[in-house]
Design a protein around this motif. Structure first.
Motif, PDB file in Angstrom:
ATOM      1  N   ASN A  18     -68.614  -1.393  19.315  1.00 18.20           N
ATOM      2  CA  ASN A  18     -69.327  -0.394  18.516  1.00 18.20           C
ATOM      3  C   ASN A  18     -70.593   0.032  19.255  1.00 18.20           C
ATOM      4  OD1 ASN A  18     -70.272   1.237  16.487  1.00 18.20           O
ATOM      5  ND2 ASN A  18     -71.057  -0.458  15.247  1.00 18.20           N
ATOM      6  N   ILE A  19     -70.532   1.205  19.889  1.00 18.65           N
ATOM      7  CA  ILE A  19     -71.679   1.685  20.671  1.00 18.65           C
ATOM      8  C   ILE A  19     -72.401   2.758  19.852  1.00 18.65           C
ATOM      9  CG2 ILE A  19     -72.417   2.805  22.799  1.00 18.65           C
ATOM     10  CD1 ILE A  19     -69.926   1.665  24.128  1.00 18.65           C
ATOM     11  N   SER A  20     -73.667   2.511  19.558  1.00 18.61           N
ATOM     12  CA  SER A  20     -74.448   3.470  18.779  1.00 18.61           C
ATOM     13  C   SER A  20     -74.792   4.670  19.645  1.00 18.61           C
ATOM     14  CB  SER A  20     -75.734   2.809  18.269  1.00 18.61           C
ATOM     15  OG  SER A  20     -75.434   1.712  17.438  1.00 18.61           O
ATOM     16  N   PRO A  21     -74.876   5.844  19.031  1.00 14.83           N
ATOM     17  CA  PRO A  21     -75.274   7.019  19.808  1.00 14.83           C
ATOM     18  C   PRO A  21     -76.711   6.867  20.297  1.00 14.83           C
ATOM     19  CG  PRO A  21     -75.215   7.523  17.454  1.00 14.83           C
ATOM     20  CD  PRO A  21     -74.614   6.167  17.623  1.00 14.83           C
ATOM     21  N   PRO A  22     -77.047   7.466  21.429  1.00 15.67           N
ATOM     22  CA  PRO A  22     -78.408   7.340  21.969  1.00 15.67           C
ATOM     23  C   PRO A  22     -79.423   8.058  21.080  1.00 15.67           C
ATOM     24  CG  PRO A  22     -77.170   8.985  23.186  1.00 15.67           C
ATOM     25  CD  PRO A  22     -76.185   8.331  22.252  1.00 15.67           C
ATOM     26  N   TYR A  23     -80.680   7.634  21.206  1.00 14.89           N
ATOM     27  CA  TYR A  23     -81.754   8.295  20.468  1.00 14.89           C
ATOM     28  C   TYR A  23     -82.961   8.471  21.393  1.00 14.89           C
ATOM     29  CZ  TYR A  23     -83.576   3.503  19.984  1.00 14.89           C
ATOM     30  OH  TYR A  23     -84.025   2.227  20.243  1.00 14.89           O
ATOM     31  N   SER A  24     -83.873   9.299  20.966  1.00 16.56           N
ATOM     32  CA  SER A  24     -85.059   9.597  21.773  1.00 16.56           C
ATOM     33  C   SER A  24     -86.157   8.572  21.492  1.00 16.56           C
ATOM     34  CB  SER A  24     -85.580  11.002  21.455  1.00 16.56           C
ATOM     35  OG  SER A  24     -86.896  11.177  21.938  1.00 16.56           O
ATOM     36  N   PRO A  25     -86.536   7.747  22.474  1.00 20.41           N
ATOM     37  CA  PRO A  25     -87.645   6.808  22.268  1.00 20.41           C
ATOM     38  C   PRO A  25     -88.963   7.528  21.971  1.00 20.41           C
ATOM     39  CG  PRO A  25     -86.372   6.212  24.223  1.00 20.41           C
ATOM     40  CD  PRO A  25     -85.918   7.578  23.791  1.00 20.41           C
ATOM     41  N   GLU A  26     -89.103   8.731  22.543  1.00 24.62           N
ATOM     42  CA  GLU A  26     -90.328   9.490  22.297  1.00 24.62           C
ATOM     43  C   GLU A  26     -90.419   9.915  20.836  1.00 24.62           C
ATOM     44  OE1 GLU A  26     -89.319   9.496  26.498  1.00 24.62           O
ATOM     45  OE2 GLU A  26     -88.173  10.193  24.747  1.00 24.62           O
ATOM     46  N   LEU A  27     -89.289  10.358  20.275  1.00 24.01           N
ATOM     47  CA  LEU A  27     -89.277  10.733  18.861  1.00 24.01           C
ATOM     48  C   LEU A  27     -89.475   9.492  17.987  1.00 24.01           C
ATOM     49  CD1 LEU A  27     -88.900  12.874  16.670  1.00 24.01           C
ATOM     50  CD2 LEU A  27     -86.427  12.507  16.824  1.00 24.01           C
ATOM     51  N   GLN A  28     -88.858   8.395  18.373  1.00 27.19           N
ATOM     52  CA  GLN A  28     -89.029   7.130  17.658  1.00 27.19           C
ATOM     53  C   GLN A  28     -90.512   6.741  17.628  1.00 27.19           C
ATOM     54  OE1 GLN A  28     -88.155   3.692  19.955  1.00 27.19           O
ATOM     55  NE2 GLN A  28     -87.402   2.479  18.221  1.00 27.19           N
ATOM     56  N   TYR A  29     -91.166   6.837  18.765  1.00 29.82           N
ATOM     57  CA  TYR A  29     -92.585   6.482  18.891  1.00 29.82           C
ATOM     58  C   TYR A  29     -93.441   7.384  18.001  1.00 29.82           C
ATOM     59  CZ  TYR A  29     -96.928   5.208  21.333  1.00 29.82           C
ATOM     60  OH  TYR A  29     -98.189   4.758  21.635  1.00 29.82           O
ATOM     61  N   HIS A  30     -93.071   8.665  17.942  1.00 36.37           N
ATOM     62  CA  HIS A  30     -93.873   9.639  17.196  1.00 36.37           C
ATOM     63  C   HIS A  30     -93.687   9.517  15.686  1.00 36.37           C
ATOM     64  CE1 HIS A  30     -96.125  13.474  17.027  1.00 36.37           C
ATOM     65  NE2 HIS A  30     -95.373  13.733  15.968  1.00 36.37           N
ATOM     66  N   LEU A  31     -92.471   9.152  15.243  1.00 37.80           N
ATOM     67  CA  LEU A  31     -92.149   9.221  13.815  1.00 37.80           C
ATOM     68  C   LEU A  31     -92.187   7.880  13.093  1.00 37.80           C
ATOM     69  CD1 LEU A  31     -89.185  11.658  13.008  1.00 37.80           C
ATOM     70  CD2 LEU A  31     -91.512  11.693  12.124  1.00 37.80           C
TER      71      LEU A  31
END
Length: 461
Positions: free
Chosen positions: A2-15
């Protein structure tokens, strides 16, 4: 697998831990939509309606007179927005608030995260132990400490323990001046981590930090962000009178968060909760330098308003100011309003052309306070904006028109004096045209704390 789709660390950091409108998020709508689809971000309408009434999700406003319906060019229909928190950007029925719901941010706290090497007084140490216990136990706790007791230092060990446990902490206070006073002290005590400083106009409003110093207004932008929230000057205006700011504090902390309140003058409601056993507390009735708090002296100054209108300074006030100018003692003169202060400034500048004014709308307020602290000006005329969070060596204060209702908390003003080991004393003078109940209560409060401190052996003979 089960591979999760990638996400933006920058957006994670901001939100992470935030509740933000789209214009506060420097990412494209396509990126937001992708993260929404993958479950990393959630959205909710900023203003919601039900049973014929509106509710603002961001500030908690339910006062229907503070909502306004207008023809919206974004949704092309009648749309309602909240006027209560409009200063943070308009939030409406069609405006979405976004928050991060994906993986949490991983960060490392060094073992030697705290570099403060000071020593706590007996009263401070006992209070510090209680705060550490409250933070570990996720409790609600009040530190009731006199002005100058060293409340900030009482927090250091609890902040250290929370950081080492991987907790995120916010120290919130109602006034920008106090944020600007506290932030450099915390950065010096915890230099190994980033300390965010949040107030109107601050540059690092959208970063992530394990330790944040913020005005209570900025907490409107947070949602379930903090494991520990500390509210300094919890009795101060506007926080004490504004339900939305209290809502912001509660919204910004996690359900299991510890909450610590700091104040020298708790509200009557808080005192009742403490005395009934519903709110745990520790009282520090003495300053860390083991000297009593200066008790205000009341001086009748006649009809000061009439004399000012006649372009005269009341003789007792004139003598008080002249004496401090001659002895090179820095001072603050508190006035009941900006209007009166601006009218009389030319009169006081006859005594010294270098005298100046400070108030909430003054653009270079910080620079003027620094000038007084550095001895570049002899004194300042001010409003209650400086009744808290200001420490200046050898400072003495006087209140003009101390009977005015705006001085409901004059014990805080008295607390500006005698705050250091080198200069633990000084004068506090209430100039009045008739004693008020608030003046008497301030004197009684200070005398009671001095008496309590003496009984507990916290004052030097």
């Amino acid at each position: 697998m089960n591979i999760s789709p990638p996400y933006s660390p920058e957006l994670q950091y901001h939100l992470t831990g935030k509740h933000l409108l789209s214009f506060e998020i420097p990412f494209s709508q396509e990126i937001l939509t992708e993260h929404l689809k993958n479950g990393y971000v959630s959205e909710t309408c900023g203003v919601q309606s039900g049973n014929g009434s509106y509710h603002c999700v961001r500030c908690g406003n339910k006062d229907q007179t503070l909502f306004y319906t207008f023809p919206c060019k974004i949704c092309n229909q009648d749309c309602t927005y909240c006027r209560s928190c409009i200063m943070m950007g308009r939030v409406s029925e069609c405006a979405k608030l976004y928050r991060w719901t994906g993986p949490g941010i991983q960060y490392t706290i060094p073992d030697n995260v705290m570099r403060w090497t000071g020593t706590l007084s007996a009263g401070q140490q006992n209070a510090s132990d209680c705060v550490v216990e409250a933070v570990n136990g996720k409790d609600e706790f009040l530190v009731w400490a006199v002005c100058g007791a060293g409340k900030t230092e009482v927090l250091y060990l609890a902040i250290e323990a929370a950081l080492l446990a991987g907790k995120r902490i916010c120290l919130a206070t109602p006034r920008t001046d106090v944020v600007l006073e506290l932030s450099p002290r915390l950065k010096k005590a915890f230099p190994a981590i980033e300390v965010a400083t949040l107030h109107a106009g601050s540059e690092d409003r959208h970063g992530f930090s394990p330790l944040t110093v913020s005005t209570t207004h900025q907490l409107f932008r947070f949602n379930e962000a903090f494991d520990v929230i500390i509210v300094d000057e919890v009795d101060a205006f506007p926080y004490s009178m504004d339900d939305s700011l209290q809502y912001a504090v509660n919204k910004s902390k996690k359900v299991s968060a510890a909450t610590v309140y700091l104040t020298a003058t708790p509200s009557k409601r808080m005192q009742r909760l403490y005395r009934s056993g519903k709110l745990k507390a520790f009282i520090i009735p003495a300053r860390y330098h083991r000297q009593p708090i200066p008790v205000p002296e009341m001086k009748w100054s006649g009809n000061w308003q009439k004399l000012f209108l006649q372009q005269k300074i009341p003789s007792k006030i004139n003598a008080w100011v002249s004496e401090r100018l001659n002895q090179n003692i820095p001072f603050l003169l508190f006035f009941p309003s900006i209007r009166v202060m601006e009218q009389v400034l030319p009169l006081f500048q006859r005594l010294s052309p270098e005298l100046s004014i400070v108030h909430s709308r003054h653009p270079d307020r910080k620079e003027k306070i620094m000038a007084l602290r550095n001895g570049l000006v002899p004194g300042l005329l001010t409003t209650t904006i400086l009744e808290r969070g200001v420490t200046i060596e050898r400072l003495e204060v006087a209140v003009i028109g101390a009977e005015h209702e705006v001085f409901s908390d004059s014990a805080q003003i008295a607390g500006r004096v005698g705050r250091s080991f080198a200069n633990p004393s000084g004068t506090v003078t209430f100039f009045h045209y008739g004693k008020s109940e608030a003046m008497a209560e301030a004197v009684h409060h200070i005398q009671m704390m001095n008496k309590n401190a003496m009984k507990r052996g916290l004052l030097d003979e």
